[in-house]
Design a protein around this motif. Sequence first.
Motif, PDB file in Angstrom:
ATOM      1  N   CYS A  72       0.909  -1.116  -0.099  1.00  0.00           N
ATOM      2  CA  CYS A  72       0.078  -0.004  -0.058  1.00  0.00           C
ATOM      3  C   CYS A  72       1.042   1.222  -0.046  1.00  0.00           C
ATOM      4  O   CYS A  72       1.979   1.296   0.716  1.00  0.00           O
ATOM      5  CB  CYS A  72      -1.001   0.060   1.245  1.00  0.00           C
ATOM      6  N   ASN A  73       0.508   2.188  -0.776  1.00  0.00           N
ATOM      7  CA  ASN A  73       1.429   3.335  -1.015  1.00  0.00           C
ATOM      8  C   ASN A  73       0.697   4.650  -0.144  1.00  0.00           C
ATOM      9  O   ASN A  73       1.483   5.581   0.100  1.00  0.00           O
ATOM     10  CB  ASN A  73       1.339   4.024  -2.479  1.00  0.00           C
ATOM     11  N   HIS A  74      -0.232   4.381   0.848  1.00  0.00           N
ATOM     12  CA  HIS A  74      -0.525   5.479   1.795  1.00  0.00           C
ATOM     13  C   HIS A  74      -0.845   6.581   0.979  1.00  0.00           C
ATOM     14  O   HIS A  74      -0.399   7.628   1.350  1.00  0.00           O
ATOM     15  CB  HIS A  74       0.235   5.270   3.069  1.00  0.00           C
ATOM     16  N   ALA A 114      -6.472   8.946  -1.528  1.00  0.00           N
ATOM     17  CA  ALA A 114      -6.668   7.424  -1.590  1.00  0.00           C
ATOM     18  C   ALA A 114      -8.159   7.128  -2.054  1.00  0.00           C
ATOM     19  O   ALA A 114      -8.944   7.286  -1.491  1.00  0.00           O
ATOM     20  CB  ALA A 114      -6.431   6.886  -0.371  1.00  0.00           C
ATOM     21  N   PRO A 115      -8.266   6.434  -3.220  1.00  0.00           N
ATOM     22  CA  PRO A 115      -9.589   6.091  -3.802  1.00  0.00           C
ATOM     23  C   PRO A 115     -10.061   5.130  -3.135  1.00  0.00           C
ATOM     24  O   PRO A 115     -11.360   5.071  -3.150  1.00  0.00           O
ATOM     25  CB  PRO A 115      -9.209   5.606  -5.396  1.00  0.00           C
ATOM     26  N   VAL A 167      -2.818   5.189   6.030  1.00  0.00           N
ATOM     27  CA  VAL A 167      -4.135   4.690   5.499  1.00  0.00           C
ATOM     28  C   VAL A 167      -4.362   3.519   6.329  1.00  0.00           C
ATOM     29  O   VAL A 167      -3.840   2.336   6.145  1.00  0.00           O
ATOM     30  CB  VAL A 167      -4.411   4.676   3.802  1.00  0.00           C
ATOM     31  N   PRO A 170      -5.451   1.112  -7.504  1.00  0.00           N
ATOM     32  CA  PRO A 170      -4.654   0.788  -8.752  1.00  0.00           C
ATOM     33  C   PRO A 170      -3.457   0.248  -8.346  1.00  0.00           C
ATOM     34  O   PRO A 170      -2.661  -0.123  -9.288  1.00  0.00           O
ATOM     35  CB  PRO A 170      -4.333   2.562  -8.983  1.00  0.00           C
ATOM     36  N   TYR A 171      -3.086  -0.208  -7.217  1.00  0.00           N
ATOM     37  CA  TYR A 171      -1.767  -0.792  -6.879  1.00  0.00           C
ATOM     38  C   TYR A 171      -2.040  -2.185  -6.579  1.00  0.00           C
ATOM     39  O   TYR A 171      -1.113  -2.941  -6.106  1.00  0.00           O
ATOM     40  CB  TYR A 171      -1.185   0.018  -5.701  1.00  0.00           C
ATOM     41  N   LEU A 206      -4.805  -4.407  -1.877  1.00  0.00           N
ATOM     42  CA  LEU A 206      -5.546  -4.863  -0.719  1.00  0.00           C
ATOM     43  C   LEU A 206      -6.048  -6.216  -0.914  1.00  0.00           C
ATOM     44  O   LEU A 206      -5.940  -7.049  -2.133  1.00  0.00           O
ATOM     45  CB  LEU A 206      -7.063  -4.251  -0.472  1.00  0.00           C
ATOM     46  N   LYS A 254      -4.742  -4.795   4.450  1.00  0.00           N
ATOM     47  CA  LYS A 254      -3.620  -4.496   3.738  1.00  0.00           C
ATOM     48  C   LYS A 254      -2.632  -3.942   4.661  1.00  0.00           C
ATOM     49  O   LYS A 254      -2.648  -3.702   6.012  1.00  0.00           O
ATOM     50  CB  LYS A 254      -4.131  -3.184   2.820  1.00  0.00           C
TER      51      LYS A 254
HETATM   52  S1  SF4 Z   1      -4.963   0.756  -0.642  1.00  0.00           S
HETATM   53 FE1  SF4 Z   1      -4.347   1.360  -2.724  1.00  0.00          FE
HETATM   54  S2  SF4 Z   1      -5.291   3.337  -3.066  1.00  0.00           S
HETATM   55 FE2  SF4 Z   1      -5.500   2.824  -0.711  1.00  0.00          FE
HETATM   56  S3  SF4 Z   1      -3.803   3.903   0.118  1.00  0.00           S
HETATM   57 FE3  SF4 Z   1      -3.021   1.881  -0.329  1.00  0.00          FE
HETATM   58  S4  SF4 Z   1      -2.073   2.249  -2.294  1.00  0.00           S
HETATM   59 FE4  SF4 Z   1      -3.414   4.001  -2.148  1.00  0.00          FE
END
Ligand code: SF4
Length: 468
Positions: free
Chosen positions: A58-60, A64-65, A83, A101-102, A105, A116
């Motif tokens: 997760c990119n935090h 965040a969509p 996040v 998009p990554y 989860l 995640k």
């Molecule tokens: S779960 Fe995905 S969209 Fe949500 S914060 Fe992490 S990387 Fe971003």
Amino acid sequence: MVNYGFAIDNRKCIGCHACTVACKSEHDVPVGVNRTHVKYIETGVYPNSSREFSVHRCNHCEDAPCTTICPTSALNTRSDGIVDFDDERCIGCKSCMQACPYDALYIDPNNGTAAKCNYCAHRIENSYEPACVIVCPVEAIVSGDLHDPESNLSVLLAENETTVRKPEANTIPNVYYLDTSEDMLNPNATEATGSYMWSEQAAGVGHFAKYADQRLGASDSHSMLVQLALEMKAKDAAPRDAAIIRDVAQKLQDTSPKAKRAYDAPSKGILWGWEVSAYIWTKAVAAGTYMVAMIAWLAGYLDMADLWWPVIGIGIGFLALTGLLLVKDLDRPERFLYVLLRPNFSSWLVKGAVIISGFGGILALTTLVLIFDLDQNLLIYLAYIGIPFACLTGIYTAWLFQQAKARSWSKDKMLVWKFLFETTAIGSAVVMILIGNAIMILFAAIVLAIFAYHGHHVVQKPQIESII
Ligand code: SF4
Ligand code: SF4
């Protein structure tokens, strides 16, 4: 204000998976799913080949969509930028997985809720670093406060060129990569060949552990197990047989000089199955029938005398079916009321639930007017309020799909109009069945069948494609 982030230093990573194991141990992550994993890609042909490792998680994201689409705020952004998720609120709708998009989860197979990387928030609160940072033998993962210019993380980022995954997704990721390649960061740059262990899941998340057990007994020719089995056999075979076995093993390998994915997290398969395409269809039957009949009645083209009960009955019956299908698709169906009791109004799942409830209310009031034979003008007033509700019931899924940023639906600017067309066409077909002759009924039945098939295709196809 603190804003936590990570740097992943690909100059140092040796692909040992210690971070994955530490994370699994810290959070008791089940088999088949990961909060962090090490992706491998290989380029070139032996002996001029190389392998690159990179840690993905997760990119935090600052925008965040996953938190926008989550109907119950089970996913939320803390004041320190982490996040986080609350599995007590999660209903297992998998919307967050369609939005991220990554592909960060998963649904926990043990409790049916989303999970995640949460930056080891419990450790941070006690002034410890995340487990992956502590365990990494080469310090390839650096955590820290992005807003503190003195932090190790900020200094590292200031002194080196960095990149993030998919900047074009406008999520503002807080995980930065040092010395990585486009082939590594872009999932579309390499094909998922299916040649690495457990690279495919049988039918979506949560089913993986069972599938893994089955595959142990029956691997296919693309499986790494075959490669391993052939290598073992070659070791014990006579020299002539060993040569044949090695030849077969070599043919199974892709010798393309293009970068190829050698190891990655498993595909999570179809997240929204037949229940979702079926509910879109049943919703269109309920809403479209009412909408078309009421517009035709108010315009003077339809005599409703014998049609009130069929139209309202179809509306109520198919709306109830829609609700049942929606609940069935949840991995925690007993929590379905959280959508209304713990709502996140930025999610179109919540707005949709409110719209469906409003439309259901109009149908119920119309039923009362008919049962108690009340003033017929009430039917006209209810129709004027009910038509917009029916229309929104038919089309709100388009806006939900547009929040699913990881899928190609989100790029379709015509989606709202397509849903409106589908709702109108399906409604017209049902009205045709109610008033038409045999030919019209046959034609209408074909229209309904085409939309049922087409809806299934529309929902499934983007989920088979690469995440965008
Ligand atoms: S779960 Fe995905 S969209 Fe949500 S914060 Fe992490 S990387 Fe971003
Ligand atoms: S409620 Fe749905 S969107 Fe929210 S975390 Fe759970 S699965 Fe994801």
